[in-house]
Design a protein around this motif. Structure first.
Motif, PDB file in Angstrom:
ATOM      1  N   ILE A   1      -9.507 -43.516   5.011  1.00 11.21           N
ATOM      2  CA  ILE A   1      -7.866 -44.861   4.439  1.00 11.21           C
ATOM      3  C   ILE A   1      -7.248 -44.320   5.592  1.00 11.21           C
ATOM      4  O   ILE A   1      -6.844 -43.322   5.286  1.00 11.21           O
ATOM      5  CB  ILE A   1      -7.474 -44.668   3.228  1.00 11.21           C
ATOM      6  N   GLU A   2      -6.842 -45.637   6.329  1.00 11.49           N
ATOM      7  CA  GLU A   2      -5.494 -45.993   6.948  1.00 11.49           C
ATOM      8  C   GLU A   2      -4.450 -46.361   7.117  1.00 11.49           C
ATOM      9  O   GLU A   2      -4.117 -47.581   6.289  1.00 11.49           O
ATOM     10  CB  GLU A   2      -6.413 -46.376   8.898  1.00 11.49           C
ATOM     11  N   PHE A   3      -3.655 -45.677   7.246  1.00 14.76           N
ATOM     12  CA  PHE A   3      -2.189 -46.326   7.430  1.00 14.76           C
ATOM     13  C   PHE A   3      -1.011 -45.663   8.483  1.00 14.76           C
ATOM     14  O   PHE A   3      -1.739 -44.881   8.626  1.00 14.76           O
ATOM     15  CB  PHE A   3      -1.264 -46.415   5.695  1.00 14.76           C
ATOM     16  N   ASP A   4       0.460 -46.369   8.177  1.00 15.82           N
ATOM     17  CA  ASP A   4       1.158 -46.171   9.619  1.00 15.82           C
ATOM     18  C   ASP A   4       2.300 -45.971   8.676  1.00 15.82           C
ATOM     19  O   ASP A   4       2.736 -47.317   8.135  1.00 15.82           O
ATOM     20  CB  ASP A   4       1.407 -47.516  10.636  1.00 15.82           C
TER      21      ASP A   4
ATOM     22  N   ILE B   1     -13.562 -38.397   1.134  1.00 17.86           N
ATOM     23  CA  ILE B   1     -12.390 -39.431   1.473  1.00 17.86           C
ATOM     24  C   ILE B   1     -11.059 -38.894   2.349  1.00 17.86           C
ATOM     25  O   ILE B   1     -10.759 -37.538   1.696  1.00 17.86           O
ATOM     26  CB  ILE B   1     -11.497 -39.685  -0.292  1.00 17.86           C
ATOM     27  N   ILE B   2     -10.740 -39.621   3.135  1.00 19.49           N
ATOM     28  CA  ILE B   2     -10.185 -39.051   4.422  1.00 19.49           C
ATOM     29  C   ILE B   2      -8.586 -40.292   4.624  1.00 19.49           C
ATOM     30  O   ILE B   2      -9.259 -40.957   4.856  1.00 19.49           O
ATOM     31  CB  ILE B   2     -10.596 -38.714   5.680  1.00 19.49           C
ATOM     32  N   TYR B   3      -7.446 -39.681   4.392  1.00 17.61           N
ATOM     33  CA  TYR B   3      -6.557 -40.462   4.879  1.00 17.61           C
ATOM     34  C   TYR B   3      -5.840 -40.494   6.735  1.00 17.61           C
ATOM     35  O   TYR B   3      -6.228 -39.007   6.590  1.00 17.61           O
ATOM     36  CB  TYR B   3      -5.207 -39.855   4.074  1.00 17.61           C
ATOM     37  N   ARG B   4      -6.296 -41.515   6.842  1.00 18.22           N
ATOM     38  CA  ARG B   4      -5.856 -41.387   8.158  1.00 18.22           C
ATOM     39  C   ARG B   4      -4.568 -41.688   8.901  1.00 18.22           C
ATOM     40  O   ARG B   4      -4.566 -42.950   8.835  1.00 18.22           O
ATOM     41  CB  ARG B   4      -7.219 -41.937   9.403  1.00 18.22           C
ATOM     42  N   ILE B   5      -4.122 -41.030   9.312  1.00 20.68           N
ATOM     43  CA  ILE B   5      -2.565 -41.053   8.954  1.00 20.68           C
ATOM     44  C   ILE B   5      -2.099 -41.457  10.157  1.00 20.68           C
ATOM     45  O   ILE B   5      -1.958 -40.518  11.548  1.00 20.68           O
ATOM     46  CB  ILE B   5      -1.816 -40.073   8.357  1.00 20.68           C
ATOM     47  N   THR B   6      -1.501 -42.250  10.904  1.00 22.91           N
ATOM     48  CA  THR B   6      -0.025 -42.763  12.517  1.00 22.91           C
ATOM     49  C   THR B   6       1.191 -42.687  11.282  1.00 22.91           C
ATOM     50  O   THR B   6       1.370 -43.605  10.768  1.00 22.91           O
ATOM     51  CB  THR B   6      -0.438 -43.328  13.321  1.00 22.91           C
ATOM     52  N   THR B   7       1.705 -41.927  12.874  1.00 24.56           N
ATOM     53  CA  THR B   7       3.285 -41.546  12.600  1.00 24.56           C
ATOM     54  C   THR B   7       4.115 -41.240  13.572  1.00 24.56           C
ATOM     55  O   THR B   7       3.149 -41.050  14.593  1.00 24.56           O
ATOM     56  CB  THR B   7       3.459 -40.804  11.007  1.00 24.56           C
ATOM     57  N   ALA B   8       5.075 -41.454  13.471  1.00 24.96           N
ATOM     58  CA  ALA B   8       5.998 -40.956  14.599  1.00 24.96           C
ATOM     59  C   ALA B   8       6.851 -40.371  13.933  1.00 24.96           C
ATOM     60  O   ALA B   8       7.486 -40.501  13.287  1.00 24.96           O
ATOM     61  CB  ALA B   8       6.405 -42.145  16.085  1.00 24.96           C
TER      62      ALA B   8
END
Length: 454
Positions: A31-34, A72-79
């Motif tokens: 599950i991807e989110f930014d 279930i894996i959260y793939r998180i993009t952040t900065a």
């Protein structure tokens, strides 16, 4: 072909505005989110005209509980974000991700479940780690769960504040007081349980004497506990310490410990009778009589525990067996009759006067005995009969103590941790147990106990 799986988690409920996307990859549900997609102008309360910049972009994975065959894996993009305020000063911020622990690389629900399994389910960290892998597709080390327990405990109020919270929730007026000797330790752990069945406090003391027990009771008094009754075993140091700190408190000797003490003395008489049978069998001149005595001794040992069980706890088969033994060994009838009269002191009378009359009957029953387990039992009853029958004088006092159940809880926590390595580890486990069992701390949305203790 595309297969859609309905996935609902606490995290997804809180980050719906980020429009997460799901996909299957390498036997994982990703599950991807930014986090940069969030309306940070609104969240930070800054004008729309303010430009938000980003640096140090990064992507990482966080584990979630899974009820599917795949993790279930959260793939998180952040900065790291920044903007300029009204004074043209640079302001830095990091986007928050509700429901996730980024440094633990698991969701909050995962780490709280680990703590629950370890402490509340009593599995210990090693078994909790294994169970989370088997049932929820989450790979967590034993040492990580140990750290989570420490972190969960450090977020809770202090031991003293937990006592105050419990007292505020339900006033504590009675103390069930006992001790535990931790595995591999020379010191003693004194434990206080209240009338509501809650473990209130536990403290390690160097010795189980009045000098070392009094400070624990004084600490409880300073925390606001006005204890009016105590339930203890017959250890005199406890009674002395209680009277020194709580002089007006009633003392009730626990019924379980009263019977345990008497049973030990009567058990010596049981063993003496069986030993006599064996000695007589060895000295018998005829084989028939010798075999008969050996058979009686063996039969007596096989059914030894029946004689110490009350009638209501005996099955029909056990009653039949006992009657057969009593028929062939009338010596055991006296033992059984003695125990019946001991039970009658505490289970029948409605007043202390009636209990005294039952004690007099017991003395008369064993009047022809001298310096044996029966007379020692009577001396024990005579020695502190007033504190044994407080429940007949004081309406609010019960006959039995709840302390033993607290001891079993602590022993279970201890054994599943292979013995606590430190006093802090034990206190951490107790605090978490209190928070969950008594104060509503839960896997989902635990209350802020630290704030409520202020």
């Amino acid at each position: 072909m595309i297969i859609q799986l309905p996935v609902e988690t606490e995290v997804l409920e809180k980050i719906g505005d980020l429009k997460p996307r799901g996909k299957a990859e390498n036997k994982q549900i990703i599950i991807e989110f930014d986090t940069r997609r969030r309306d940070h102008h609104k969240l930070l309360g800054i004008p729309r005209r303010a430009r938000i910049g980003w640096s140090n972009e990064r992507t990482f994975d966080v584990q979630e509980l899974s009820g599917f065959a795949w993790p279930i894996i959260y793939r998180i993009t952040t900065a790291d974000g920044y903007y300029k305020d009204e004074q043209s000063q640079r302001v830095n911020f990091t986007p928050e991700i509700a429901g996730l622990s980024t440094y633990r690389k698991v969701s909050d629900v995962v780490w709280r479940l680990g703590v629950f399994l370890c402490i509340i389910a009593g599995l210990g960290s090693r078994q909790a780690s294994w169970l989370m892998q088997v049932l929820f597709q989450v790979t967590i080390s034993k040492s990580a769960i140990d750290r989570w327990v420490d972190e969960a405990a450090s977020a809770l109020p202090s031991e003293d504040e937990m006592v105050k919270l419990l007292h505020r929730q339900k006033p504590i007026t009675q103390g069930h007081f006992d001790e535990l000797f931790p595995l591999g330790a020379q010191s003693c752990l004194v434990v206080l349980k209240d009338e509501h069945g809650r473990i209130v406090a536990a403290q390690e003391v160097a010795h189980r004497d009045e000098e070392h027990v009094k400070p624990f009771l004084e600490r409880m008094k300073q925390l606001g506990l006005d204890l009016r009754a105590f339930y203890i075993d017959h250890w005199q140091a406890y009674a002395n310490a209680i009277k020194a700190v709580y002089p007006k408190a009633h003392i009730q000797l626990d019924y379980f410990h009263i019977l345990q003490n008497i049973w030990r003395k009567v058990w010596d008489e049981f063993r003496a009778h069986r030993r006599d049978l064996k000695e007589r069998s060895e000295a018998a001149q005829t084989k028939y009589y010798s075999e008969k005595l050996k058979r009686l001794a063996a039969e007596l040992w096989k059914n030894r525990y029946l004689f110490f069980k009350s009638d209501e706890n005996l099955t029909a088969k056990e009653k039949e067996t006992m009657q057969e033994v009593l028929r062939t060994q009338p010596e055991m009838s006296f033992l059984r009759g003695f125990l019946h009269k001991v039970w009658a002191i505490f289970e029948g009378p409605a007043t202390e006067v009636e209990a005294q009359a039952k004690l007099a009957e017991l003395k008369q029953y064993a009047a022809h005995h001298e310096n044996d387990g029966y007379t020692k039992s009577i001396s024990f009853l005579d020695g502190d009969f007033k504190n044994m029958t407080t429940f007949l004088r004081v309406p609010s006092v019960q006959r039995n103590s709840l302390a033993e159940t607290g001891m079993r809880v602590l022993r279970r926590l201890e054994r599943n941790h292979d013995g606590f390595r430190s006093e802090k580890g034990r206190q951490n486990a107790i605090k978490i147990y209190q928070a969950v069992t008594y104060l509503g701390w839960s896997i989902h949305n635990p209350p802020n106990l630290a704030a409520s203790s202020g």
